[in-house]
Scaffold this active site. Structure first.
Site, PDB file in Angstrom:
ATOM      1  N   ASP A 152     150.642  49.311  97.340  1.00  0.00           N
ATOM      2  CA  ASP A 152     150.377  48.907  98.722  1.00  0.00           C
ATOM      3  C   ASP A 152     150.242  50.141  99.600  1.00  0.00           C
ATOM      4  O   ASP A 152     151.142  50.516 100.325  1.00  0.00           O
ATOM      5  CB  ASP A 152     151.516  48.011  99.219  1.00  0.00           C
ATOM      6  CG  ASP A 152     151.235  47.444 100.604  1.00  0.00           C
ATOM      7  OD1 ASP A 152     150.092  47.037 100.849  1.00  0.00           O
ATOM      8  OD2 ASP A 152     152.156  47.410 101.437  1.00  0.00           O
ATOM      9  N   ILE A 153     149.069  50.774  99.482  1.00  0.00           N
ATOM     10  CA  ILE A 153     148.792  51.997 100.240  1.00  0.00           C
ATOM     11  C   ILE A 153     147.823  51.585 101.333  1.00  0.00           C
ATOM     12  O   ILE A 153     146.675  51.331 101.052  1.00  0.00           O
ATOM     13  CB  ILE A 153     148.102  53.047  99.334  1.00  0.00           C
ATOM     14  CG1 ILE A 153     148.912  53.266  98.069  1.00  0.00           C
ATOM     15  CG2 ILE A 153     147.736  54.291 100.117  1.00  0.00           C
ATOM     16  CD1 ILE A 153     149.624  54.555  97.917  1.00  0.00           C
ATOM     17  N   GLU A 154     148.298  51.510 102.553  1.00  0.00           N
ATOM     18  CA  GLU A 154     147.375  51.034 103.587  1.00  0.00           C
ATOM     19  C   GLU A 154     146.973  52.178 104.508  1.00  0.00           C
ATOM     20  O   GLU A 154     146.690  51.977 105.679  1.00  0.00           O
ATOM     21  CB  GLU A 154     148.011  49.858 104.336  1.00  0.00           C
ATOM     22  CG  GLU A 154     148.389  48.724 103.373  1.00  0.00           C
ATOM     23  CD  GLU A 154     148.733  47.406 104.059  1.00  0.00           C
ATOM     24  OE1 GLU A 154     148.344  47.238 105.220  1.00  0.00           O
ATOM     25  OE2 GLU A 154     149.371  46.561 103.417  1.00  0.00           O
ATOM     26  N   GLN A 155     146.946  53.387 103.953  1.00  0.00           N
ATOM     27  CA  GLN A 155     146.694  54.566 104.765  1.00  0.00           C
ATOM     28  C   GLN A 155     145.195  54.800 104.997  1.00  0.00           C
ATOM     29  O   GLN A 155     144.366  54.417 104.182  1.00  0.00           O
ATOM     30  CB  GLN A 155     147.318  55.789 104.059  1.00  0.00           C
ATOM     31  CG  GLN A 155     148.835  55.675 103.950  1.00  0.00           C
ATOM     32  CD  GLN A 155     149.411  56.506 102.815  1.00  0.00           C
ATOM     33  OE1 GLN A 155     149.078  57.669 102.665  1.00  0.00           O
ATOM     34  NE2 GLN A 155     150.271  55.906 102.018  1.00  0.00           N
ATOM     35  N   ARG A 288     143.128  52.894 115.259  1.00  0.00           N
ATOM     36  CA  ARG A 288     142.204  53.624 114.389  1.00  0.00           C
ATOM     37  C   ARG A 288     140.769  53.603 114.916  1.00  0.00           C
ATOM     38  O   ARG A 288     139.838  53.207 114.213  1.00  0.00           O
ATOM     39  CB  ARG A 288     142.293  53.109 112.941  1.00  0.00           C
ATOM     40  CG  ARG A 288     143.656  53.457 112.319  1.00  0.00           C
ATOM     41  CD  ARG A 288     143.764  53.194 110.833  1.00  0.00           C
ATOM     42  NE  ARG A 288     145.141  53.431 110.359  1.00  0.00           N
ATOM     43  CZ  ARG A 288     145.616  53.059 109.187  1.00  0.00           C
ATOM     44  NH1 ARG A 288     144.847  52.451 108.316  1.00  0.00           N
ATOM     45  NH2 ARG A 288     146.854  53.307 108.844  1.00  0.00           N
TER      46      ARG A 288
END
Ligand SMILES: *[C@@H]1O[C@H](CO)[C@@H](O)[C@H](O)[C@H]1NC(C)=O
Ligand SMILES: *[C@@H]1O[C@H](CO)[C@@H](O)[C@H](O)[C@H]1NC(C)=O
Ligand SMILES: *[C@@H]1O[C@H](CO)[C@@H](O)[C@H](O)[C@H]1NC(C)=O
Ligand SMILES: *[C@@H]1O[C@H](CO)[C@@H](O)[C@H](O)[C@H]1NC(C)=O
Length: 392
Positions: A152-155, A288
Protein backbone atom coordinates in the site's frame (compact mmCIF):
# COMPACT_ATOMS: atom_id res chain seq x y z
CA UNK A 1 9.72 -10.40 15.72
CA UNK A 2 11.49 -8.38 18.42
CA UNK A 3 9.18 -10.03 20.93
CA UNK A 4 10.42 -13.50 19.98
CA UNK A 5 14.08 -12.47 20.04
CA UNK A 6 13.77 -10.91 23.47
CA UNK A 7 12.14 -13.99 24.96
CA UNK A 8 14.84 -16.28 23.59
CA UNK A 9 17.51 -14.10 25.21
CA UNK A 10 15.74 -14.17 28.55
CA UNK A 11 15.96 -17.95 28.54
CA UNK A 12 19.69 -17.79 27.85
CA UNK A 13 20.55 -15.63 30.86
CA UNK A 14 19.49 -17.76 33.88
CA UNK A 15 20.70 -20.98 32.24
CA UNK A 16 24.30 -19.80 31.87
CA UNK A 17 24.35 -18.80 35.54
CA UNK A 18 23.17 -22.27 36.56
CA UNK A 19 25.79 -23.95 34.38
CA UNK A 20 28.47 -21.82 36.03
CA UNK A 21 27.47 -22.84 39.54
CA UNK A 22 27.19 -26.54 38.74
CA UNK A 23 30.74 -26.67 37.29
CA UNK A 24 32.06 -27.01 40.86
CA UNK A 25 30.60 -30.57 40.83
CA UNK A 26 32.14 -33.41 38.79
CA UNK A 27 33.22 -32.54 35.27
CA UNK A 28 31.24 -35.44 33.68
CA UNK A 29 27.93 -34.39 35.21
CA UNK A 30 28.43 -30.77 34.26
CA UNK A 31 29.29 -31.66 30.64
CA UNK A 32 26.18 -33.84 30.37
CA UNK A 33 24.20 -31.13 32.08
CA UNK A 34 25.60 -28.53 29.70
CA UNK A 35 24.53 -30.50 26.66
CA UNK A 36 21.12 -31.05 28.16
CA UNK A 37 20.76 -27.37 28.82
CA UNK A 38 21.96 -26.38 25.36
CA UNK A 39 19.44 -28.84 23.93
CA UNK A 40 16.65 -27.42 26.11
CA UNK A 41 17.39 -23.89 25.07
CA UNK A 42 17.44 -24.91 21.42
CA UNK A 43 14.15 -26.78 21.83
CA UNK A 44 12.52 -23.80 23.51
CA UNK A 45 13.73 -21.51 20.77
CA UNK A 46 12.42 -23.82 18.04
CA UNK A 47 9.08 -24.33 19.78
CA UNK A 48 8.61 -20.65 20.41
CA UNK A 49 9.29 -19.60 16.86
CA UNK A 50 6.88 -22.17 15.46
CA UNK A 51 4.19 -22.33 18.14
CA UNK A 52 0.86 -22.32 16.35
CA UNK A 53 -1.71 -20.21 18.21
CA UNK A 54 -4.67 -22.00 16.57
CA UNK A 55 -6.77 -24.77 18.07
CA UNK A 56 -5.68 -27.13 15.31
CA UNK A 57 -2.05 -26.96 14.10
CA UNK A 58 -3.06 -27.38 10.44
CA UNK A 59 -4.77 -23.97 10.62
CA UNK A 60 -1.30 -22.42 10.68
CA UNK A 61 -0.54 -23.79 7.22
CA UNK A 62 -0.62 -21.19 4.45
CA UNK A 63 -3.76 -21.27 2.29
CA UNK A 64 -2.94 -22.84 -1.07
CA UNK A 65 -6.08 -23.21 -3.20
CA UNK A 66 -6.85 -20.29 -5.54
CA UNK A 67 -10.52 -19.37 -5.64
CA UNK A 68 -11.82 -18.06 -8.92
CA UNK A 69 -13.58 -15.05 -7.40
CA UNK A 70 -11.83 -12.81 -4.87
CA UNK A 71 -13.60 -10.99 -2.06
CA UNK A 72 -10.79 -8.87 -0.64
CA UNK A 73 -11.42 -7.29 2.76
CA UNK A 74 -9.34 -4.63 4.49
CA UNK A 75 -9.53 -5.11 8.25
CA UNK A 76 -8.41 -2.19 10.41
CA UNK A 77 -8.55 -3.90 13.79
CA UNK A 78 -10.98 -4.72 16.56
CA UNK A 79 -13.22 -7.77 16.67
CA UNK A 80 -15.97 -6.92 14.19
CA UNK A 81 -14.40 -9.41 11.80
CA UNK A 82 -16.43 -11.97 13.70
CA UNK A 83 -19.49 -10.60 11.90
CA UNK A 84 -18.07 -10.74 8.38
CA UNK A 85 -19.82 -12.93 5.86
CA UNK A 86 -17.08 -15.55 5.85
CA UNK A 87 -18.75 -17.62 3.17
CA UNK A 88 -17.53 -15.04 0.66
CA UNK A 89 -14.27 -13.65 2.13
CA UNK A 90 -11.16 -14.91 0.32
CA UNK A 91 -8.47 -12.49 1.57
CA UNK A 92 -8.15 -10.28 4.63
CA UNK A 93 -5.53 -7.54 4.53
CA UNK A 94 -4.72 -7.04 8.21
CA UNK A 95 -4.09 -3.30 8.61
CA UNK A 96 -4.75 -3.32 12.35
CA UNK A 97 -2.69 -4.85 15.13
CA UNK A 98 -1.83 -8.50 14.43
CA UNK A 99 -4.65 -10.72 15.69
CA UNK A 100 -3.83 -14.43 15.84
CA UNK A 101 -7.49 -15.25 16.45
CA UNK A 102 -8.41 -13.56 13.17
CA UNK A 103 -5.69 -15.53 11.36
CA UNK A 104 -6.91 -18.86 12.77
CA UNK A 105 -10.52 -18.03 11.95
CA UNK A 106 -9.76 -16.90 8.39
CA UNK A 107 -7.72 -20.05 7.76
CA UNK A 108 -10.57 -22.19 9.06
CA UNK A 109 -12.70 -20.57 6.33
CA UNK A 110 -10.06 -21.02 3.63
CA UNK A 111 -9.33 -17.28 3.54
CA UNK A 112 -5.87 -15.73 3.31
CA UNK A 113 -4.57 -13.17 5.77
CA UNK A 114 -1.97 -10.79 4.40
CA UNK A 115 0.35 -8.18 5.87
CA UNK A 116 0.35 -4.49 5.13
CA UNK A 117 3.46 -3.29 3.30
CA UNK A 118 4.40 0.38 3.21
CA UNK A 119 7.81 2.03 3.02
CA UNK A 120 9.07 5.47 1.92
CA UNK A 121 10.13 4.94 -1.69
CA UNK A 122 13.32 6.94 -1.23
CA UNK A 123 14.53 4.19 1.14
CA UNK A 124 14.14 1.32 -1.28
CA UNK A 125 15.82 2.83 -4.32
CA UNK A 126 18.91 1.26 -2.76
CA UNK A 127 18.99 -2.45 -3.70
CA UNK A 128 20.32 -3.76 -0.39
CA UNK A 129 17.79 -1.72 1.56
CA UNK A 130 15.05 -3.11 -0.66
CA UNK A 131 16.23 -6.67 -0.14
CA UNK A 132 16.38 -6.14 3.62
CA UNK A 133 12.83 -4.73 3.67
CA UNK A 134 11.50 -7.70 1.71
CA UNK A 135 13.37 -10.18 3.93
CA UNK A 136 11.87 -8.57 7.04
CA UNK A 137 8.34 -8.77 5.62
CA UNK A 138 8.65 -12.39 4.55
CA UNK A 139 10.01 -13.35 7.99
CA UNK A 140 7.24 -11.42 9.73
CA UNK A 141 4.56 -13.07 7.60
CA UNK A 142 6.03 -16.52 8.29
CA UNK A 143 6.29 -15.96 12.03
CA UNK A 144 2.61 -14.92 12.07
CA UNK A 145 1.43 -17.70 9.73
CA UNK A 146 0.25 -15.22 7.14
CA UNK A 147 -0.37 -15.75 3.45
CA UNK A 148 1.17 -12.79 1.68
CA UNK A 149 1.31 -9.04 1.64
CA UNK A 150 -0.71 -6.09 0.40
CA UNK A 151 1.62 -3.34 -0.76
CA UNK A 152 0.00 0.00 0.00
CA UNK A 153 2.31 2.69 -1.35
CA UNK A 154 0.22 5.72 -2.11
CA UNK A 155 3.13 8.08 -2.64
CA UNK A 156 3.54 10.56 -5.47
CA UNK A 157 6.03 9.27 -8.06
CA UNK A 158 7.35 10.94 -11.19
CA UNK A 159 7.45 8.86 -14.34
CA UNK A 160 10.97 7.61 -15.09
CA UNK A 161 12.40 8.69 -11.72
CA UNK A 162 14.59 6.36 -9.60
CA UNK A 163 11.55 5.80 -7.34
CA UNK A 164 9.44 4.84 -10.36
CA UNK A 165 11.81 1.98 -11.25
CA UNK A 166 12.46 1.05 -7.62
CA UNK A 167 8.73 0.64 -7.04
CA UNK A 168 8.37 -1.78 -9.94
CA UNK A 169 11.43 -3.69 -8.69
CA UNK A 170 10.04 -3.75 -5.17
CA UNK A 171 6.80 -5.36 -6.33
CA UNK A 172 8.60 -7.92 -8.51
CA UNK A 173 11.15 -8.90 -5.86
CA UNK A 174 8.54 -9.02 -3.10
CA UNK A 175 6.36 -11.33 -5.18
CA UNK A 176 9.29 -13.63 -5.97
CA UNK A 177 10.34 -13.81 -2.32
CA UNK A 178 6.85 -14.50 -0.98
CA UNK A 179 6.03 -17.10 -3.63
CA UNK A 180 9.33 -18.85 -2.95
CA UNK A 181 9.18 -18.84 0.85
CA UNK A 182 5.43 -19.13 1.45
CA UNK A 183 3.92 -21.47 -1.15
CA UNK A 184 0.45 -20.33 -2.26
CA UNK A 185 0.96 -16.84 -0.89
CA UNK A 186 -0.55 -13.76 -2.51
CA UNK A 187 1.07 -10.41 -3.24
CA UNK A 188 -1.26 -7.55 -4.09
CA UNK A 189 -0.71 -3.88 -4.83
CA UNK A 190 -3.12 -1.00 -4.20
CA UNK A 191 -3.66 1.40 -7.10
CA UNK A 192 -5.64 4.60 -7.46
CA UNK A 193 -9.09 4.54 -9.12
CA UNK A 194 -7.51 5.53 -12.45
CA UNK A 195 -4.09 4.79 -13.98
CA UNK A 196 -3.78 8.34 -15.33
CA UNK A 197 -1.36 9.78 -12.75
CA UNK A 198 -4.15 10.35 -10.23
CA UNK A 199 -2.75 12.12 -7.15
CA UNK A 200 0.61 12.21 -9.01
CA UNK A 201 0.91 8.43 -8.71
CA UNK A 202 2.58 7.96 -12.07
CA UNK A 203 3.52 4.31 -11.61
CA UNK A 204 4.46 1.70 -14.19
CA UNK A 205 1.07 0.01 -13.84
CA UNK A 206 1.67 -2.54 -16.58
CA UNK A 207 4.91 -3.87 -15.10
CA UNK A 208 3.51 -3.79 -11.57
CA UNK A 209 0.42 -5.75 -12.65
CA UNK A 210 2.58 -8.34 -14.38
CA UNK A 211 4.82 -8.61 -11.32
CA UNK A 212 2.22 -9.40 -8.66
CA UNK A 213 -0.89 -11.50 -8.18
CA UNK A 214 -3.46 -8.73 -8.27
CA UNK A 215 -4.08 -5.00 -8.19
CA UNK A 216 -6.62 -3.74 -5.69
CA UNK A 217 -8.17 -0.76 -7.47
CA UNK A 218 -9.24 1.83 -4.91
CA UNK A 219 -12.38 3.04 -6.68
CA UNK A 220 -13.00 5.80 -4.17
CA UNK A 221 -11.61 9.19 -3.11
CA UNK A 222 -12.34 10.14 -6.72
CA UNK A 223 -12.74 13.80 -5.70
CA UNK A 224 -9.19 14.06 -4.38
CA UNK A 225 -8.37 16.48 -7.21
CA UNK A 226 -11.36 18.62 -8.14
CA UNK A 227 -10.65 20.61 -11.29
CA UNK A 228 -13.93 22.48 -11.80
CA UNK A 229 -16.17 24.16 -9.22
CA UNK A 230 -15.30 23.36 -5.61
CA UNK A 231 -18.47 21.46 -4.83
CA UNK A 232 -19.35 18.30 -2.93
CA UNK A 233 -19.69 15.26 -5.18
CA UNK A 234 -19.96 11.49 -4.95
CA UNK A 235 -16.99 9.54 -3.55
CA UNK A 236 -17.13 7.16 -6.54
CA UNK A 237 -19.50 8.24 -9.34
CA UNK A 238 -20.55 5.23 -11.39
CA UNK A 239 -19.59 6.16 -14.95
CA UNK A 240 -16.24 7.69 -13.96
CA UNK A 241 -15.47 4.60 -11.88
CA UNK A 242 -16.23 2.19 -14.71
CA UNK A 243 -14.45 4.24 -17.36
CA UNK A 244 -11.25 4.02 -15.32
CA UNK A 245 -11.40 0.19 -15.45
CA UNK A 246 -11.48 0.48 -19.23
CA UNK A 247 -8.38 2.66 -18.93
CA UNK A 248 -6.64 -0.12 -16.98
CA UNK A 249 -7.79 -2.73 -19.47
CA UNK A 250 -6.71 -0.56 -22.43
CA UNK A 251 -3.16 -0.81 -21.06
CA UNK A 252 -3.55 -4.56 -21.73
CA UNK A 253 -3.64 -5.38 -18.04
CA UNK A 254 -5.25 -8.80 -17.60
CA UNK A 255 -8.80 -8.34 -16.15
CA UNK A 256 -8.04 -11.26 -13.83
CA UNK A 257 -5.43 -9.07 -12.14
CA UNK A 258 -7.99 -6.42 -11.14
CA UNK A 259 -10.03 -6.41 -7.95
CA UNK A 260 -12.60 -3.63 -7.71
CA UNK A 261 -12.49 -1.84 -4.37
CA UNK A 262 -15.71 -0.11 -3.31
CA UNK A 263 -16.11 2.31 -0.39
CA UNK A 264 -18.01 1.43 2.74
CA UNK A 265 -17.53 5.01 3.86
CA UNK A 266 -18.60 8.39 2.58
CA UNK A 267 -17.75 12.07 2.89
CA UNK A 268 -19.39 14.59 5.15
CA UNK A 269 -18.94 18.09 3.67
CA UNK A 270 -19.73 21.29 5.54
CA UNK A 271 -21.24 23.61 2.89
CA UNK A 272 -19.76 27.12 2.80
CA UNK A 273 -22.91 27.96 0.90
CA UNK A 274 -25.74 26.01 -0.62
CA UNK A 275 -27.22 26.98 -3.97
CA UNK A 276 -30.93 26.85 -4.66
CA UNK A 277 -30.37 23.78 -6.81
CA UNK A 278 -28.85 22.04 -3.79
CA UNK A 279 -25.21 22.40 -4.80
CA UNK A 280 -22.94 22.39 -1.76
CA UNK A 281 -19.89 24.64 -2.19
CA UNK A 282 -16.94 23.48 -0.12
CA UNK A 283 -13.75 24.96 1.30
CA UNK A 284 -10.80 25.12 -1.05
CA UNK A 285 -8.30 22.51 0.18
CA UNK A 286 -5.65 21.89 -2.50
CA UNK A 287 -4.15 18.45 -3.09
CA UNK A 288 -1.19 17.47 -5.28
CA UNK A 289 -1.63 20.32 -7.75
CA UNK A 290 -5.46 20.55 -7.75
CA UNK A 291 -7.13 23.65 -6.23
CA UNK A 292 -9.66 21.70 -4.17
CA UNK A 293 -10.27 18.21 -2.94
CA UNK A 294 -12.37 15.88 -0.83
CA UNK A 295 -10.07 16.79 2.06
CA UNK A 296 -12.59 19.61 2.68
CA UNK A 297 -14.89 16.87 3.96
CA UNK A 298 -14.48 14.16 6.56
CA UNK A 299 -14.56 10.46 5.89
CA UNK A 300 -17.40 8.76 7.75
CA UNK A 301 -18.18 5.07 8.16
CA UNK A 302 -21.39 3.60 6.77
CA UNK A 303 -22.52 2.92 10.33
CA UNK A 304 -22.35 6.64 11.19
CA UNK A 305 -23.91 7.63 7.87
CA UNK A 306 -26.98 5.44 8.38
CA UNK A 307 -27.61 6.91 11.84
CA UNK A 308 -27.08 10.48 10.62
CA UNK A 309 -29.30 9.97 7.59
CA UNK A 310 -32.11 8.87 9.86
CA UNK A 311 -32.08 12.21 11.63
CA UNK A 312 -31.36 14.32 8.52
CA UNK A 313 -33.56 17.09 7.20
CA UNK A 314 -33.62 15.72 3.66
CA UNK A 315 -33.67 11.97 4.16
CA UNK A 316 -31.95 9.85 1.52
CA UNK A 317 -31.68 11.52 -1.88
CA UNK A 318 -30.42 10.01 -5.13
CA UNK A 319 -28.23 11.72 -7.72
CA UNK A 320 -29.14 10.17 -11.02
CA UNK A 321 -26.11 11.52 -12.84
CA UNK A 322 -23.49 10.15 -10.44
CA UNK A 323 -25.74 7.23 -9.41
CA UNK A 324 -25.07 7.82 -5.74
CA UNK A 325 -27.07 8.60 -2.60
CA UNK A 326 -26.62 11.72 -0.51
CA UNK A 327 -28.43 13.78 2.13
CA UNK A 328 -28.31 17.05 4.04
CA UNK A 329 -28.22 17.73 7.74
CA UNK A 330 -27.72 20.73 9.99
CA UNK A 331 -25.08 20.52 12.70
CA UNK A 332 -25.38 22.04 16.19
CA UNK A 333 -24.03 25.37 14.94
CA UNK A 334 -26.74 25.45 12.29
CA UNK A 335 -24.27 24.79 9.47
CA UNK A 336 -25.57 22.71 6.58
CA UNK A 337 -23.66 19.56 5.60
CA UNK A 338 -24.00 17.42 2.52
CA UNK A 339 -23.06 13.75 2.90
CA UNK A 340 -22.17 11.56 -0.08
CA UNK A 341 -21.79 7.83 0.30
CA UNK A 342 -22.33 4.40 -1.21
CA UNK A 343 -25.08 1.97 -0.33
CA UNK A 344 -26.36 -1.29 -1.86
CA UNK A 345 -28.10 0.61 -4.66
CA UNK A 346 -24.93 2.38 -5.78
CA UNK A 347 -22.65 -0.62 -5.18
CA UNK A 348 -24.79 -3.13 -7.11
CA UNK A 349 -24.14 -1.76 -10.62
CA UNK A 350 -20.41 -1.54 -9.86
CA UNK A 351 -20.37 -5.13 -8.65
CA UNK A 352 -22.33 -6.19 -11.72
CA UNK A 353 -19.63 -4.78 -13.95
CA UNK A 354 -17.00 -6.80 -12.07
CA UNK A 355 -18.69 -9.85 -13.62
CA UNK A 356 -19.36 -8.15 -16.95
CA UNK A 357 -15.73 -7.10 -17.37
CA UNK A 358 -14.43 -10.45 -16.11
CA UNK A 359 -12.45 -8.96 -13.24
CA UNK A 360 -10.80 -11.02 -10.50
CA UNK A 361 -13.19 -9.91 -7.79
CA UNK A 362 -14.33 -7.22 -5.47
CA UNK A 363 -13.39 -5.77 -2.10
CA UNK A 364 -13.98 -2.83 0.18
CA UNK A 365 -12.40 -0.21 2.41
CA UNK A 366 -13.06 -1.36 4.99
CA UNK A 367 -14.77 -4.39 6.47
CA UNK A 368 -15.14 -3.05 9.99
CA UNK A 369 -17.31 0.01 9.41
CA UNK A 370 -20.80 -1.46 9.14
CA UNK A 371 -23.15 -1.57 12.10
CA UNK A 372 -22.62 -5.12 13.34
CA UNK A 373 -24.94 -4.68 16.30
CA UNK A 374 -27.59 -7.22 17.26
CA UNK A 375 -30.64 -5.17 16.28
CA UNK A 376 -32.53 -6.74 13.38
CA UNK A 377 -32.36 -3.48 11.35
CA UNK A 378 -28.57 -3.38 11.71
CA UNK A 379 -28.22 -7.05 10.77
CA UNK A 380 -30.36 -6.54 7.69
CA UNK A 381 -28.36 -3.44 6.70
CA UNK A 382 -25.00 -5.23 7.09
CA UNK A 383 -26.21 -8.28 5.16
CA UNK A 384 -27.39 -6.07 2.29
CA UNK A 385 -23.97 -4.38 2.09
CA UNK A 386 -22.14 -7.71 1.99
CA UNK A 387 -24.53 -9.17 -0.56
CA UNK A 388 -24.25 -6.09 -2.80
CA UNK A 389 -20.59 -7.05 -3.36
CA UNK A 390 -21.75 -9.96 -5.47
CA UNK A 391 -23.97 -7.79 -7.66
CA UNK A 392 -27.71 -7.77 -8.11
C1 LIG B 1 17.82 2.56 4.05
O1 LIG B 1 16.64 2.54 4.87
C2 LIG B 1 16.70 3.29 6.04
C3 LIG B 1 15.43 3.07 6.82
O2 LIG B 1 15.19 1.70 6.99
C4 LIG B 1 16.91 4.75 5.72
O3 LIG B 1 17.01 5.49 6.89
C5 LIG B 1 18.15 4.91 4.87
O4 LIG B 1 18.26 6.24 4.46
C6 LIG B 1 18.11 3.99 3.64
N1 LIG B 1 19.36 4.04 2.92
C7 LIG B 1 19.43 4.40 1.65
C8 LIG B 1 20.81 4.35 1.06
O5 LIG B 1 18.47 4.72 0.99
C1 LIG C 1 -21.00 30.04 -3.11
O1 LIG C 1 -19.60 30.03 -3.03
C2 LIG C 1 -18.97 29.91 -4.28
C3 LIG C 1 -17.49 29.72 -4.04
O2 LIG C 1 -17.05 30.41 -2.92
C4 LIG C 1 -19.30 31.15 -5.12
O3 LIG C 1 -18.66 31.03 -6.37
C5 LIG C 1 -20.79 31.21 -5.30
O4 LIG C 1 -21.14 32.40 -5.99
C6 LIG C 1 -21.51 31.19 -3.97
N1 LIG C 1 -22.93 31.03 -4.21
C7 LIG C 1 -23.87 31.60 -3.45
C8 LIG C 1 -25.29 31.23 -3.77
O5 LIG C 1 -23.59 32.34 -2.55
C1 LIG D 1 -34.06 4.92 11.93
O1 LIG D 1 -35.20 5.34 12.66
C2 LIG D 1 -36.22 4.39 12.75
C3 LIG D 1 -37.44 4.99 13.45
O2 LIG D 1 -37.09 6.09 14.24
C4 LIG D 1 -35.69 3.15 13.46
O3 LIG D 1 -36.70 2.17 13.52
C5 LIG D 1 -34.49 2.61 12.69
O4 LIG D 1 -33.94 1.52 13.38
C6 LIG D 1 -33.45 3.71 12.55
N1 LIG D 1 -32.36 3.20 11.72
C7 LIG D 1 -31.09 3.43 12.01
C8 LIG D 1 -30.10 2.87 11.07
O5 LIG D 1 -30.74 4.09 12.97
C1 LIG E 1 -23.37 -14.62 3.00
O1 LIG E 1 -23.08 -14.71 1.63
C2 LIG E 1 -23.71 -15.78 0.97
C3 LIG E 1 -23.22 -15.75 -0.46
O2 LIG E 1 -21.88 -16.15 -0.52
C4 LIG E 1 -25.20 -15.64 1.05
O3 LIG E 1 -25.82 -16.73 0.42
C5 LIG E 1 -25.62 -15.57 2.51
O4 LIG E 1 -27.01 -15.31 2.60
C6 LIG E 1 -24.87 -14.46 3.21
N1 LIG E 1 -25.14 -14.51 4.65
C7 LIG E 1 -25.82 -13.55 5.26
C8 LIG E 1 -25.99 -13.72 6.73
O5 LIG E 1 -26.29 -12.59 4.69
Amino acid sequence: MSHLARRTNEHHEPWSVTVGRRSSETARVSTKMLWFLVFSVWLLAVCESTACPCERPELCEPIRPQRSFEVFVFDVGGKTWKSYNWSMVTTVAAFGKYDAELMCHAHSKGARVVLKGDVPLSYIVDQSNRTAWIREKVDLAKSQFMDGINIDIEQAVEKGSPEYHALSDLVKETTEAFHRDIPGSQVSFDVAWSPKCVDKRCYDYVTIAESCDLLFVMSYDEQSQIAGDCIAMANAPLSQTLRAYDDYLDLKIDPKKLVMGVPWYGYDYPCVNLSQEGICYIDKVPFRGAPCSDAAGRQKPYKWIMKQMNSSSSGRMWDDEQKAPYFYYKDQKGEVHQVWYDDPQSICPKANSVRAKGLRGVGMWNGNILDYGDEPAAREQAALMWNALLGC
